[in-house]
Write a protein that holds these residues in place. Structure first.
Motif, PDB file in Angstrom:
ATOM      1  N   ARG A  27      13.706  -3.232  12.992  1.00 44.27           N
ATOM      2  CA  ARG A  27      13.808  -1.792  12.695  1.00 44.27           C
ATOM      3  C   ARG A  27      13.130  -1.423  11.372  1.00 44.27           C
ATOM      4  N   ARG A  28      12.775  -2.428  10.578  1.00 45.78           N
ATOM      5  CA  ARG A  28      12.107  -2.186   9.299  1.00 45.78           C
ATOM      6  C   ARG A  28      11.376  -3.462   8.901  1.00 45.78           C
ATOM      7  N   ILE A  29      10.423  -3.322   7.987  1.00 44.50           N
ATOM      8  CA  ILE A  29       9.785  -4.498   7.396  1.00 44.50           C
ATOM      9  C   ILE A  29      10.128  -4.472   5.909  1.00 44.50           C
ATOM     10  N   GLU A  30      10.313  -5.676   5.337  1.00 48.35           N
ATOM     11  CA  GLU A  30      10.812  -5.753   3.963  1.00 48.35           C
ATOM     12  C   GLU A  30      10.172  -6.898   3.194  1.00 48.35           C
ATOM     13  N   ARG A  31      10.166  -6.721   1.881  1.00 49.36           N
ATOM     14  CA  ARG A  31       9.710  -7.780   0.986  1.00 49.36           C
ATOM     15  C   ARG A  31      10.316  -7.541  -0.382  1.00 49.36           C
ATOM     16  N   THR A  32      10.641  -8.623  -1.062  1.00 48.70           N
ATOM     17  CA  THR A  32      11.129  -8.547  -2.441  1.00 48.70           C
ATOM     18  C   THR A  32      10.168  -9.322  -3.327  1.00 48.70           C
ATOM     19  N   TYR A  33       9.848  -8.726  -4.456  1.00 41.25           N
ATOM     20  CA  TYR A  33       8.966  -9.338  -5.442  1.00 41.25           C
ATOM     21  C   TYR A  33       9.752  -9.639  -6.714  1.00 41.25           C
ATOM     22  N   SER A  34       9.407 -10.732  -7.360  1.00 38.32           N
ATOM     23  CA  SER A  34       9.896 -11.038  -8.699  1.00 38.32           C
ATOM     24  C   SER A  34       8.887 -10.439  -9.665  1.00 38.32           C
ATOM     25  N   ALA A  49       2.548   6.441  -5.682  1.00 37.24           N
ATOM     26  CA  ALA A  49       1.222   7.054  -5.576  1.00 37.24           C
ATOM     27  C   ALA A  49       0.536   6.650  -4.267  1.00 37.24           C
ATOM     28  N   ILE A  50       0.645   5.377  -3.910  1.00 36.61           N
ATOM     29  CA  ILE A  50       0.091   4.909  -2.634  1.00 36.61           C
ATOM     30  C   ILE A  50       0.722   5.679  -1.481  1.00 36.61           C
ATOM     31  N   GLN A  51       2.035   5.834  -1.528  1.00 38.06           N
ATOM     32  CA  GLN A  51       2.752   6.534  -0.466  1.00 38.06           C
ATOM     33  C   GLN A  51       2.309   7.990  -0.367  1.00 38.06           C
ATOM     34  N   ASP A  52       2.167   8.658  -1.494  1.00 38.52           N
ATOM     35  CA  ASP A  52       1.724  10.054  -1.470  1.00 38.52           C
ATOM     36  C   ASP A  52       0.304  10.171  -0.923  1.00 38.52           C
ATOM     37  N   ASP A  53      -0.594   9.260  -1.345  1.00 40.81           N
ATOM     38  CA  ASP A  53      -1.962   9.269  -0.823  1.00 40.81           C
ATOM     39  C   ASP A  53      -1.991   9.005   0.677  1.00 40.81           C
ATOM     40  N   TRP A  54      -1.135   8.121   1.131  1.00 39.14           N
ATOM     41  CA  TRP A  54      -1.093   7.718   2.536  1.00 39.14           C
ATOM     42  C   TRP A  54      -0.310   8.732   3.373  1.00 39.14           C
ATOM     43  N   GLY A  55       0.578   9.497   2.732  1.00 37.44           N
ATOM     44  CA  GLY A  55       1.392  10.474   3.456  1.00 37.44           C
ATOM     45  C   GLY A  55       2.526   9.837   4.231  1.00 37.44           C
ATOM     46  N   HIS A  56       2.958   8.687   3.769  1.00 41.77           N
ATOM     47  CA  HIS A  56       4.048   7.966   4.433  1.00 41.77           C
ATOM     48  C   HIS A  56       4.851   7.269   3.344  1.00 41.77           C
ATOM     49  N   HIS A  57       6.156   7.296   3.440  1.00 39.55           N
ATOM     50  CA  HIS A  57       6.996   6.809   2.348  1.00 39.55           C
ATOM     51  C   HIS A  57       7.940   5.702   2.794  1.00 39.55           C
ATOM     52  N   SER A  58       8.305   4.876   1.826  1.00 39.56           N
ATOM     53  CA  SER A  58       9.218   3.761   2.060  1.00 39.56           C
ATOM     54  C   SER A  58      10.318   3.827   1.016  1.00 39.56           C
ATOM     55  N   ASP A  59      11.233   2.894   1.090  1.00 37.60           N
ATOM     56  CA  ASP A  59      12.250   2.741   0.056  1.00 37.60           C
ATOM     57  C   ASP A  59      11.792   1.627  -0.876  1.00 37.60           C
ATOM     58  N   ALA A  60      11.752   1.936  -2.154  1.00 35.81           N
ATOM     59  CA  ALA A  60      11.410   0.947  -3.174  1.00 35.81           C
ATOM     60  C   ALA A  60      12.565   0.913  -4.162  1.00 35.81           C
ATOM     61  N   THR A  61      13.137  -0.267  -4.348  1.00 33.53           N
ATOM     62  CA  THR A  61      14.290  -0.421  -5.220  1.00 33.53           C
ATOM     63  C   THR A  61      13.923  -1.297  -6.408  1.00 33.53           C
ATOM     64  N   GLY A  63      15.083  -3.419  -9.397  1.00 33.33           N
ATOM     65  CA  GLY A  63      16.232  -4.150  -9.926  1.00 33.33           C
ATOM     66  C   GLY A  63      15.825  -4.826 -11.218  1.00 33.33           C
ATOM     67  N   TYR A  64      16.715  -5.595 -11.772  1.00 36.52           N
ATOM     68  CA  TYR A  64      16.370  -6.351 -12.965  1.00 36.52           C
ATOM     69  C   TYR A  64      15.523  -7.538 -12.527  1.00 36.52           C
ATOM     70  N   ARG A  65      14.246  -7.474 -12.842  1.00 34.96           N
ATOM     71  CA  ARG A  65      13.271  -8.509 -12.493  1.00 34.96           C
ATOM     72  C   ARG A  65      12.940  -8.591 -11.003  1.00 34.96           C
ATOM     73  N   THR A  66      13.209  -7.526 -10.252  1.00 35.97           N
ATOM     74  CA  THR A  66      12.827  -7.491  -8.842  1.00 35.97           C
ATOM     75  C   THR A  66      12.420  -6.080  -8.430  1.00 35.97           C
ATOM     76  N   VAL A  67      11.573  -6.019  -7.413  1.00 36.69           N
ATOM     77  CA  VAL A  67      11.291  -4.781  -6.688  1.00 36.69           C
ATOM     78  C   VAL A  67      11.413  -5.133  -5.214  1.00 36.69           C
ATOM     79  N   HIS A  68      12.223  -4.361  -4.510  1.00 38.77           N
ATOM     80  CA  HIS A  68      12.434  -4.575  -3.077  1.00 38.77           C
ATOM     81  C   HIS A  68      11.844  -3.389  -2.325  1.00 38.77           C
ATOM     82  N   ILE A  69      11.061  -3.681  -1.294  1.00 40.19           N
ATOM     83  CA  ILE A  69      10.431  -2.661  -0.467  1.00 40.19           C
ATOM     84  C   ILE A  69      10.990  -2.757   0.939  1.00 40.19           C
TER      85      ILE A  69
END
Length: 104
Positions: A27-34, A49-61, A63-69
């Motif tokens: 139902r979704r695709i996900e990735r977490t970065y350190s 900015a990528i999302q606005d240019d593309w016209g499609h949005h995701s959830d970006a969280t 965290g402390y030393r992480t970004v989850h998409i």
């Protein structure tokens, strides 16, 4: 033409070939970065900015030393379509420039 939802099998095949390390529950695709916290904030702004240019949005969280998409299509009832895959490709391409290291 309205986007069509991909099947779980189609998503897994695409991720395996094009976006290794990204995961799906069908139902979704996900990735977490350190990433360092302030660099992570800059990465999230870049993703916005990528999302606005593309016209499609995701959830970006940020965290402390992480970004989850987490990406899905709300117009498809929270399923994944090809434009979700393309957004993930664009985010993945930007990650290295921010020092983001995938957590696998």
């Amino acid at each position: 033409m309205m986007a069509e939802a991909l099947t779980h099998t189609q998503i897994e095949k695409i991720l395996s070939a094009d976006l290794p390390g990204w995961t799906t529950d069908g139902r979704r695709i996900e990735r977490t970065y350190s990433i360092a916290h302030v660099a992570g904030a800059a990465f999230v702004v870049h993703i916005a900015a990528i999302q606005d240019d593309w016209g499609h949005h995701s959830d970006a969280t940020l965290g402390y030393r992480t970004v989850h998409i987490s990406i899905s299509s709300s117009d498809l009832g929270g399923h994944v379509a090809e434009h979700d895959i393309e957004l993930a490709r664009r985010i993945e391409a930007a990650a290295h420039g921010h020092g983001a290291v995938p957590l696998d």
